[in-house]
Design a protein around this motif. Structure first.
Motif, PDB file in Angstrom:
ATOM      1  N   ARG A 171      -1.425  -2.767   9.974  1.00 14.18           N
ATOM      2  CA  ARG A 171      -1.536  -3.733   8.880  1.00 14.18           C
ATOM      3  C   ARG A 171      -1.317  -3.044   7.533  1.00 14.18           C
ATOM      4  O   ARG A 171      -0.671  -3.590   6.641  1.00 14.18           O
ATOM      5  N   GLN A 172      -1.884  -1.852   7.392  1.00  8.60           N
ATOM      6  CA  GLN A 172      -1.683  -1.099   6.159  1.00  8.60           C
ATOM      7  C   GLN A 172      -0.199  -0.804   5.944  1.00  8.60           C
ATOM      8  O   GLN A 172       0.323  -0.935   4.834  1.00  8.60           O
ATOM      9  N   ARG A 173       0.471  -0.396   6.997  1.00  7.23           N
ATOM     10  CA  ARG A 173       1.901  -0.109   6.890  1.00  7.23           C
ATOM     11  C   ARG A 173       2.689  -1.363   6.548  1.00  7.23           C
ATOM     12  O   ARG A 173       3.651  -1.319   5.769  1.00  7.23           O
ATOM     13  N   LEU A 174       2.274  -2.506   7.099  1.00  7.00           N
ATOM     14  CA  LEU A 174       2.945  -3.769   6.802  1.00  7.00           C
ATOM     15  C   LEU A 174       2.751  -4.164   5.341  1.00  7.00           C
ATOM     16  O   LEU A 174       3.704  -4.596   4.661  1.00  7.00           O
ATOM     17  N   LEU A 175       1.531  -4.021   4.851  1.00  5.79           N
ATOM     18  CA  LEU A 175       1.264  -4.312   3.442  1.00  5.79           C
ATOM     19  C   LEU A 175       2.071  -3.398   2.530  1.00  5.79           C
ATOM     20  O   LEU A 175       2.611  -3.830   1.502  1.00  5.79           O
ATOM     21  N   PHE A 176       2.140  -2.128   2.901  1.00  7.17           N
ATOM     22  CA  PHE A 176       2.941  -1.186   2.128  1.00  7.17           C
ATOM     23  C   PHE A 176       4.407  -1.605   2.158  1.00  7.17           C
ATOM     24  O   PHE A 176       5.099  -1.577   1.127  1.00  7.17           O
ATOM     25  N   GLY A 177       4.881  -2.018   3.323  1.00  8.05           N
ATOM     26  CA  GLY A 177       6.271  -2.450   3.443  1.00  8.05           C
ATOM     27  C   GLY A 177       6.625  -3.592   2.516  1.00  8.05           C
ATOM     28  O   GLY A 177       7.663  -3.560   1.838  1.00  8.05           O
ATOM     29  N   GLN A 178       5.756  -4.606   2.444  1.00 12.81           N
ATOM     30  CA  GLN A 178       6.067  -5.739   1.566  1.00 12.81           C
ATOM     31  C   GLN A 178       6.073  -5.316   0.105  1.00 12.81           C
ATOM     32  O   GLN A 178       6.807  -5.874  -0.708  1.00 12.81           O
ATOM     33  N   SER A 179       5.295  -4.293  -0.240  1.00  9.25           N
ATOM     34  CA  SER A 179       5.225  -3.871  -1.646  1.00  9.25           C
ATOM     35  C   SER A 179       6.483  -3.156  -2.122  1.00  9.25           C
ATOM     36  O   SER A 179       6.771  -3.138  -3.317  1.00  9.25           O
ATOM     37  N   ILE A 180       7.237  -2.573  -1.186  1.00  8.96           N
ATOM     38  CA  ILE A 180       8.452  -1.835  -1.581  1.00  8.96           C
ATOM     39  C   ILE A 180       9.740  -2.594  -1.280  1.00  8.96           C
ATOM     40  O   ILE A 180      10.836  -2.079  -1.545  1.00  8.96           O
ATOM     41  N   LEU A 181       9.632  -3.803  -0.735  1.00  8.15           N
ATOM     42  CA  LEU A 181      10.820  -4.561  -0.327  1.00  8.15           C
ATOM     43  C   LEU A 181      11.872  -4.656  -1.429  1.00  8.15           C
ATOM     44  O   LEU A 181      13.064  -4.447  -1.190  1.00  8.15           O
ATOM     45  N   ALA A 182      11.435  -4.974  -2.644  1.00  8.21           N
ATOM     46  CA  ALA A 182      12.382  -5.271  -3.730  1.00  8.21           C
ATOM     47  C   ALA A 182      12.692  -4.051  -4.594  1.00  8.21           C
ATOM     48  O   ALA A 182      13.215  -4.193  -5.702  1.00  8.21           O
TER      49      ALA A 182
END
Length: 231
Positions: A136-147
């Motif tokens: 979940r932490q990795r997923l949250l991190f992923g959404q933060s760097i998408l753009a």
């Protein structure tokens, strides 16, 4: 010049001061780490910079654009990872990233790239609610760097990560720094702070009590932080 500038920002809830006037400045490719115990004001400061909380005083700007006067443009330049997961648990991993990608007009190729970067390709069809804390932490991190944000704000991003993914996280942040991203994040992991930071702000009871300029001496910086934590 690409720059994040926070000037004398504070937060008062009724009669309780959660954050006394704090200032920080970071330019392209620089990382500021917030350290300190629970209740130090780290999350409050990050949420104010992210536009989630309104400051009681002070100003925040990115490239000269103040949040108060150019809020939409300001927020478009930010990626934010909260310290807890209150998100769409009945989505799959893939749906979750596509949802946040659509909000930032991010294409499918970038979403696939991020999914691979955070190691969740083989979990893409699993529901978010079934993921471990670290995933979940990795997923949250992923959404933060998408753009590919100008400013990346991360609140306790290493919580729940195993040693392998802590190392991966450090590598990813260092690559983002090289690409020019401004990073501000909080952590209790002193070695991570020492490895990634250019400047460390040690906070206590809503105040920045010491500023440490990191001279790439990981052991020395870690020892300084240990001593501050014990005081």
């Amino acid at each position: 010049m690409t720059e994040l500038k926070v000037v004398s920002v504070s937060k008062v809830y009724k009669k309780k001061t959660a954050l006394y006037p704090c200032s920080l400045q970071a330019t392209k490719g620089k990382c500021v780490v917030l350290c300190g115990g629970n209740g130090a004001g780290k999350s409050t400061l990050l949420k104010i910079i992210a536009g989630i909380l309104f400051p009681s005083s002070g100003t925040i700007s990115i490239n000269g654009l103040e949040m108060n006067s150019s809020r939409e443009t300001y927020l478009a330049q930010i990626g934010f990872m909260p310290d807890d997961f209150n998100a769409q648990e009945m989505m799959t991993v893939e749906e979750f990233l596509h949802f946040y990608g659509s909000l930032r007009r991010v294409g499918k190729d970038r979403i696939s790239e991020v999914m691979d970067l955070i190691g969740l390709v083989d979990k893409k069809r699993e529901l978010v609610k079934s993921l471990s804390k670290g995933m979940r932490q990795r997923l949250l991190f992923g959404q933060s760097i998408l753009a590919n944000p100008t400013v990346l704000l991360l609140d306790e991003p290493t919580n729940g990560l195993d040693p392998y993914w802590v190392n991966q996280f450090v590598e990813i942040l260092n690559q983002l720094k090289k690409s020019g991203t401004i990073i501000v994040f909080s952590t209790h992991m002193m070695d991570v702070a020492a490895e990634v930071s250019d400047v460390i702000l040690f906070m206590k009871q809503g105040n920045i009590i010491q500023t440490i300029t990191n001279k790439n001496n990981i052991e020395e910086t870690t020892m300084k932080l240990m001593k501050l934590h014990r005081q």
